[in-house]
Every structure is written in structure tokens, then in C-alpha cells.
Write a protein that holds these residues in place. Sequence first.
Motif, PDB file in Angstrom:
ATOM      1  N   THR A  81      -3.191 -11.014  -6.205  1.00  0.00           N
ATOM      2  CA  THR A  81      -2.437 -10.195  -4.578  1.00  0.00           C
ATOM      3  C   THR A  81      -3.095  -8.931  -5.604  1.00  0.00           C
ATOM      4  OG1 THR A  81      -1.309  -9.649  -3.207  1.00  0.00           O
ATOM      5  CG2 THR A  81      -0.451 -10.575  -5.033  1.00  0.00           C
ATOM      6  N   GLY A  82      -1.746  -7.739  -5.125  1.00  0.00           N
ATOM      7  CA  GLY A  82      -2.303  -6.604  -5.860  1.00  0.00           C
ATOM      8  C   GLY A  82      -1.920  -5.502  -4.633  1.00  0.00           C
ATOM      9  N   PHE A  83      -2.236  -4.452  -5.337  1.00  0.00           N
ATOM     10  CA  PHE A  83      -1.735  -3.484  -4.719  1.00  0.00           C
ATOM     11  C   PHE A  83      -2.706  -1.931  -4.513  1.00  0.00           C
ATOM     12  CE2 PHE A  83       0.227  -2.804  -8.469  1.00  0.00           C
ATOM     13  CZ  PHE A  83      -0.501  -1.622  -9.222  1.00  0.00           C
ATOM     14  N   ALA A  84      -2.186  -1.234  -4.059  1.00  0.00           N
ATOM     15  CA  ALA A  84      -2.777   0.438  -3.214  1.00  0.00           C
ATOM     16  C   ALA A  84      -2.719   1.437  -3.160  1.00  0.00           C
ATOM     17  CB  ALA A  84      -4.547  -0.492  -1.809  1.00  0.00           C
TER      18      ALA A  84
ATOM     19  N   THR B 193       0.798  -1.381  -0.137  1.00  0.00           N
ATOM     20  CA  THR B 193       0.225  -0.211   0.073  1.00  0.00           C
ATOM     21  C   THR B 193       0.789   1.144  -0.202  1.00  0.00           C
ATOM     22  OG1 THR B 193      -1.619  -1.069   1.133  1.00  0.00           O
ATOM     23  CG2 THR B 193      -1.786   0.938   1.288  1.00  0.00           C
ATOM     24  N   TYR B 194       0.707   2.128  -0.935  1.00  0.00           N
ATOM     25  CA  TYR B 194       1.298   3.254  -1.123  1.00  0.00           C
ATOM     26  C   TYR B 194       0.374   5.015  -1.003  1.00  0.00           C
ATOM     27  CZ  TYR B 194       4.874   1.228  -3.920  1.00  0.00           C
ATOM     28  OH  TYR B 194       6.052  -0.036  -3.675  1.00  0.00           O
ATOM     29  N   GLU B 195       0.805   5.367   0.546  1.00  0.00           N
ATOM     30  CA  GLU B 195      -0.434   6.524   1.089  1.00  0.00           C
ATOM     31  C   GLU B 195       0.747   7.594   0.562  1.00  0.00           C
ATOM     32  OE1 GLU B 195      -2.572   7.815   5.242  1.00  0.00           O
ATOM     33  OE2 GLU B 195      -1.387   6.136   4.920  1.00  0.00           O
ATOM     34  N   ILE B 196      -0.559   8.550  -0.186  1.00  0.00           N
ATOM     35  CA  ILE B 196       0.441   9.859  -0.912  1.00  0.00           C
ATOM     36  C   ILE B 196      -1.040  10.613   0.103  1.00  0.00           C
ATOM     37  CG2 ILE B 196       0.629  11.053  -3.330  1.00  0.00           C
ATOM     38  CD1 ILE B 196       0.276   8.025  -4.565  1.00  0.00           C
ATOM     39  N   ASP B 197       0.675  11.595  -0.077  1.00  0.00           N
ATOM     40  CA  ASP B 197       0.051  13.284   1.194  1.00  0.00           C
ATOM     41  C   ASP B 197      -0.103  14.373   0.004  1.00  0.00           C
ATOM     42  OD1 ASP B 197      -0.480  12.189   3.073  1.00  0.00           O
ATOM     43  OD2 ASP B 197       1.353  11.983   3.916  1.00  0.00           O
ATOM     44  N   THR B 198      -0.612  14.587  -0.468  1.00  0.00           N
ATOM     45  CA  THR B 198      -0.460  16.235  -1.683  1.00  0.00           C
ATOM     46  C   THR B 198      -1.456  17.583  -1.127  1.00  0.00           C
ATOM     47  OG1 THR B 198      -0.384  14.558  -3.595  1.00  0.00           O
ATOM     48  CG2 THR B 198      -0.942  16.808  -4.043  1.00  0.00           C
ATOM     49  N   LEU B 199      -0.509  18.792  -1.053  1.00  0.00           N
ATOM     50  CA  LEU B 199      -1.774  19.529  -1.236  1.00  0.00           C
ATOM     51  C   LEU B 199      -1.561  20.736  -2.064  1.00  0.00           C
ATOM     52  CD1 LEU B 199      -2.302  22.202   0.837  1.00  0.00           C
ATOM     53  CD2 LEU B 199       0.048  22.900   0.868  1.00  0.00           C
ATOM     54  N   LEU B 200      -2.925  21.095  -2.556  1.00  0.00           N
ATOM     55  CA  LEU B 200      -2.798  21.967  -4.047  1.00  0.00           C
ATOM     56  C   LEU B 200      -2.807  22.826  -3.592  1.00  0.00           C
ATOM     57  CD1 LEU B 200      -5.844  18.922  -5.485  1.00  0.00           C
ATOM     58  CD2 LEU B 200      -3.089  19.277  -6.173  1.00  0.00           C
ATOM     59  N   LEU B 201      -3.262  24.399  -4.590  1.00  0.00           N
ATOM     60  CA  LEU B 201      -2.674  25.496  -4.206  1.00  0.00           C
ATOM     61  C   LEU B 201      -4.764  25.853  -5.071  1.00  0.00           C
ATOM     62  CD1 LEU B 201       0.756  27.178  -5.349  1.00  0.00           C
ATOM     63  CD2 LEU B 201      -0.450  26.212  -3.064  1.00  0.00           C
TER      64      LEU B 201
ATOM     65  N   GLU C 167      -9.480   6.222  -2.136  1.00  0.00           N
ATOM     66  CA  GLU C 167      -8.693   5.211  -2.150  1.00  0.00           C
ATOM     67  C   GLU C 167      -8.642   4.146  -3.388  1.00  0.00           C
ATOM     68  OE1 GLU C 167      -8.717   2.421   1.570  1.00  0.00           O
ATOM     69  OE2 GLU C 167      -9.028   4.637   2.628  1.00  0.00           O
ATOM     70  N   VAL C 168      -8.089   3.294  -3.389  1.00  0.00           N
ATOM     71  CA  VAL C 168      -7.879   2.361  -5.282  1.00  0.00           C
ATOM     72  C   VAL C 168      -6.840   1.410  -4.673  1.00  0.00           C
ATOM     73  CG1 VAL C 168      -5.869   3.497  -5.908  1.00  0.00           C
ATOM     74  CG2 VAL C 168      -7.660   2.257  -7.099  1.00  0.00           C
ATOM     75  N   GLU C 169      -8.103   0.468  -4.909  1.00  0.00           N
ATOM     76  CA  GLU C 169      -7.330  -0.684  -4.775  1.00  0.00           C
ATOM     77  C   GLU C 169      -6.937  -1.516  -6.722  1.00  0.00           C
ATOM     78  OE1 GLU C 169      -9.668  -4.049  -2.743  1.00  0.00           O
ATOM     79  OE2 GLU C 169      -9.089  -2.322  -0.737  1.00  0.00           O
ATOM     80  N   ILE C 170      -5.666  -2.030  -6.962  1.00  0.00           N
ATOM     81  CA  ILE C 170      -5.763  -2.198  -7.826  1.00  0.00           C
ATOM     82  C   ILE C 170      -4.898  -4.285  -7.796  1.00  0.00           C
ATOM     83  CG2 ILE C 170      -4.003  -2.107  -9.984  1.00  0.00           C
ATOM     84  CD1 ILE C 170      -3.630   0.876  -8.887  1.00  0.00           C
ATOM     85  N   ASN C 171      -5.485  -4.669  -8.603  1.00  0.00           N
ATOM     86  CA  ASN C 171      -5.805  -6.057  -8.566  1.00  0.00           C
ATOM     87  C   ASN C 171      -4.908  -6.616  -9.801  1.00  0.00           C
ATOM     88  OD1 ASN C 171      -7.390  -5.994  -5.958  1.00  0.00           O
ATOM     89  ND2 ASN C 171      -9.162  -5.975  -7.526  1.00  0.00           N
ATOM     90  N   ASP C 172      -3.937  -7.185  -9.439  1.00  0.00           N
ATOM     91  CA  ASP C 172      -3.055  -8.020  -9.686  1.00  0.00           C
ATOM     92  C   ASP C 172      -2.649  -9.285 -10.018  1.00  0.00           C
ATOM     93  OD1 ASP C 172      -0.938  -8.859 -11.707  1.00  0.00           O
ATOM     94  OD2 ASP C 172       0.578  -7.936 -10.469  1.00  0.00           O
TER      95      ASP C 172
END
Length: 582
Positions: free
Chosen positions: A473-476, A421-429, A465-470
Amino acid sequence: MLFRLFAFFCCSLLCLVPIQAQLNSLQTFEVETWYDNHLAVTNDHELFLASEMKYPQSNFKRGVYLIKIDSCNQIVWKKILQKSDFALNVHDIQIMENGDLLLMGITDFKEVFLIRLTPNGQEVFARRYSYSNHDFNYTLDTRNNQIMIFGNNLFADGTTQNYIMLLDENGNIIWNRNFLTAVQSGEALFCSDGGFLCHSGNVFYKTDAAGNLDWARLYPFIDPYIGACSNIIEGDFQSYYFSFYEDNVQRLVKINSAGQVSWIGEGTRSHGTPGDILLLPNGILWANTQLNEDGFSRPVFALYSESGSILKQWALELDAPGYVDFVETLFFNDDKTIAAFATIAGDNFKDLYFRTSLTDGICGLHEINEVYAPLNTTASTTVNFTPIAAGFVMSPILGLDIRELSFEINDLCLDINQPVTYEIDTLLLCGEDYSFESPSPQLSHIWSDGYTGINREISQPGIYEVEINDCSTGFAYILNIDKEPCLCDIQFPSAFSPNGDGLNDTFEPVSDCGFLEFEVTIYSRWGDRIYHSTDSDQGWNGFLENKAVPEDTYVYVCKYRADNGIGTARLQTLSGEVLILR
């Protein structure tokens, strides 16, 4: 496993790196077969495995069993191909440009057969070809909708010669030619220039697209009767690689476009018939077998650099002992795994199939280190011979029986990586959107908020949140989107002149942002309501019931909730006076 990434940028486009789960598995097929295993992969990463049955089914001669495995390493179907009047012994399989499967081998009448099937296992055609007392074949290859079969002809006088038979996509003979006297089994392949590179024993020769000889060379460091060579692969600039086995050591050889030896690489201990060699992005991989301490053979792999040195070696230890041989392999570039198909000989013959990453592989796969020094020779001599026309005759195979086949599959090891699982923090203007582009758009995507697409633009803050099924197993990705609110300045004019001259004809708000809610009411100085609207884009033209109101001072009251880009603005009230001038 959780990875956290931080991204603060203006035009928010995240470039994600494709991640594939490793499909590590180790299985045995509980069906008795001979030493003849073959596999081929399609452009859609589907795999076909083929081997010949040891015993015939009822009312049939010995046939070929065929397995189709999907891109998730799951078996789609198992079939058997058989005839009632002659046996089919498969020697090679290949995939055509359109995805059809070719199977080549010999019958028990010593004839060559070629069968073409659709990806679903339905017959397109079945042919057999005969010429000499014993027509044998070793290699099948296809390019540009042409089919090449390479093998040996054994004639009545005892002589044996190599042959190439070139066919069109329907199995019709374009030409067939005999070459030098054969001393042992051989291999051949289509070259990038349309010609063919072949070997028999320790002689290699190159022909053009019509079968005319370009060059032929003999390599004295290979024993023509004891030394065994692997398949041949083509590298860059029409260079070629092959490995040879002699005195329990296997070495990789590189030759140039004229057949001259560039180098003979380091060696490693091996046993049995050399398996396939593969051209990988980071080197050349070959597969073979090696005797372990208990006297059983095990699959081994060696990764060579482009200069002939061994970078790494691996061995696969099996819980079920046996004599493993005839290891054929393929490489999947998308997830950096290899698939291998081999025979286990013991009390009963059965087949071994495994797919693994060499960096984080299946149970029992481990690194070994046993390197022999390279041979210090590049010797070769020219061989002269003249190709002659061969005399193959084609006939159809009628009554080919194709049906489902049932047998048990024993899972020795399943070792599939845990999802990441990859968690991404983003601040938009203010005014920015976040662009999500999937690293694997071909896979299934499940969004937590019900969004049904793959890529998307996100304008509002929140957690997505998005799950990408491979496969199994998979990743998110967890997208934590935050956004700076837009600053909204809202004003009304103090006067306007609704005289139709196109200048200041309407009374309307001036704002640098939109509205989520809007309501404006205008009153006369005596408190009579003369105008009301909830549309911020429609201004007042100074009329009441289609009559112009007189010049005077009027009072406005506006209630609004500005669109600050994140939906957090509160309801506010703005009031004042406006003068009509005519």
C-alpha cells in the motif's frame, strides 16, 4: 482517506512527516515443528524466522527450517539446513553487524553447534563445540564482531554448571568459563559495558568482559524450580528488566546495575513459558500466552510503563484453535509494528507468524484488562561463587546441506491499511519556488508529470501528484501550487552615446524581469530598417554594417512577452524614439 493542508509562506519548504503503512498479517506455516521458534531482524528491516523440523527429510536427520521475509512482509525464500549423520535442534538466532545470520543449537550428540550464513542463506562456516556429557545452550548474542553462547554443562558426576563461551567472528574460541550450579534453564546477554548478565533459576549474576564475576544475587520471590523467567533487556544507565512467571501470573521486574531490585511491577494472567520482553519508545512490552474460555492458549501482550504499571493489554483470538506457546517477538520502530513467531500445538504442530500494530491491529487482536497488584518486596541476597575455566573443543561441521524447502502458508488474516492522500494548497510570491522533501526517500516515488526524482523544486503553478509506495500500500501527495505574478516594468533609454567611453554605449531594454519572447527593430527617420535582434541581452552599439550611423533621432519598435513567473503574460508592443549622441 483525504487530508487537506494549507500552506502560505515565503520560503516554501514543506516538512513532511514520515508515514508508514501497517503490515498487518496473520499466517500459519503448514510444516510440522517442535516448540522452538526464533526470529531476528536486520538493519534493513528484513526478518529471519527459524524453527526445528519435527520429522527428518529423506536421507537426512532432523534439521532446521529458515525463512527470510523482506521489509514488505513478503517471503523471499524458505530453506532447510540438515545433516545426514546428526540432527540439528535450533535454540537461538542473531544478526551480526555485517548482516550475516547466526544459528545456534545442539546436535542429537548433545554438542553445541553454531552456523553462520550470508543474508542470501549461503554458508560462511559451521562449527560444533563439545565439553561435557551433555552440552546444552539457551542464548546467543553478538556485539562488536564477538559471539557469546550461554548454556549448561551436564557432567558425568551429575553436576550441572552454567557456561559462557566467547567466540570471534569466525567461530574460534576466545575463552570459555563455568559459573554457578544450574537449577533450571537460563538466559544471558551482552551488556553495554562489554560484560555479560546471566540468570539461572532465581539467581542473576553479572560478569566483566573477561568472565570475572562482578556480582551475583538471588531473588527469593522467584521459585527456582517452578518460576520461569523471560529474556533480559538492558535499559538506561545499566538498569535491566526481566519478567517471571509463577502461579499463572507474569510480572515485570527492574533491577539496577548492582542487581538490586528497583521494583516488581503489576502482574497479568498468563500461561506457559514467558516470551520475549521488548524495550519500546513508550514502555516495555512483554509477550506470553493465556488460556481462553475454551481451554486453548492465545498470545497476549502487556505494555508496562517505566515505573512498572500496566498501561495496556492485548489478546489475539485465533479462528483455528490450538495450544499456542513459545511466543518470540520483535519491534519495528519505523512503522510501530511487532512481529511474533510462535508454535501451535494440536493434532499436528505448526508455526504461527503475525505482524501487527498494537494500536490498529490484525483481525482478532483486542484489548483486555486483567491486572494483579505489584509485589511489595525488593528482597535479594548475595550469592558467592568463583568462575572456573571450561574445556570446550571446537571442530568443523562438514557436509552441511542447505536447500530450498516447500510448504503451504495459510493466510488467516490480511488487514493492510488503506492508502492516505494528503492535498496541499500553497501560494507562492513572485520569485519563490516550492521545495518538496519526501518523508520517506527510501521508497518508490511516481510523479504524475513523469519526473523521475524524489525531492524537487517547483517554480511553476500547477497540480503535481506523487505516489509514495510502501510495500503493498502507500500514500500520496497532491500539491496545488499557485503563484502571484511578478510585476514587470520595461523601459528603453531616450538617448545613448556610442563613443566607447564605457558609459551609455549601447541601446538596450531596462527591466526587472526576464523575457519569454523578445524582438526589437530600429528604423531611420525615412523608414529604413537598420537594426534587428531577438536577444534582450545584446544591445545596439549604433553601427550598421560595421559603420557608425550619424547622430540623429531613430525609431524603435519592441514586441515582447515578459516572464512574470507563472507564464501568463501577454505579447505586448512598445515603441518610441531614441537619439544618438557622439
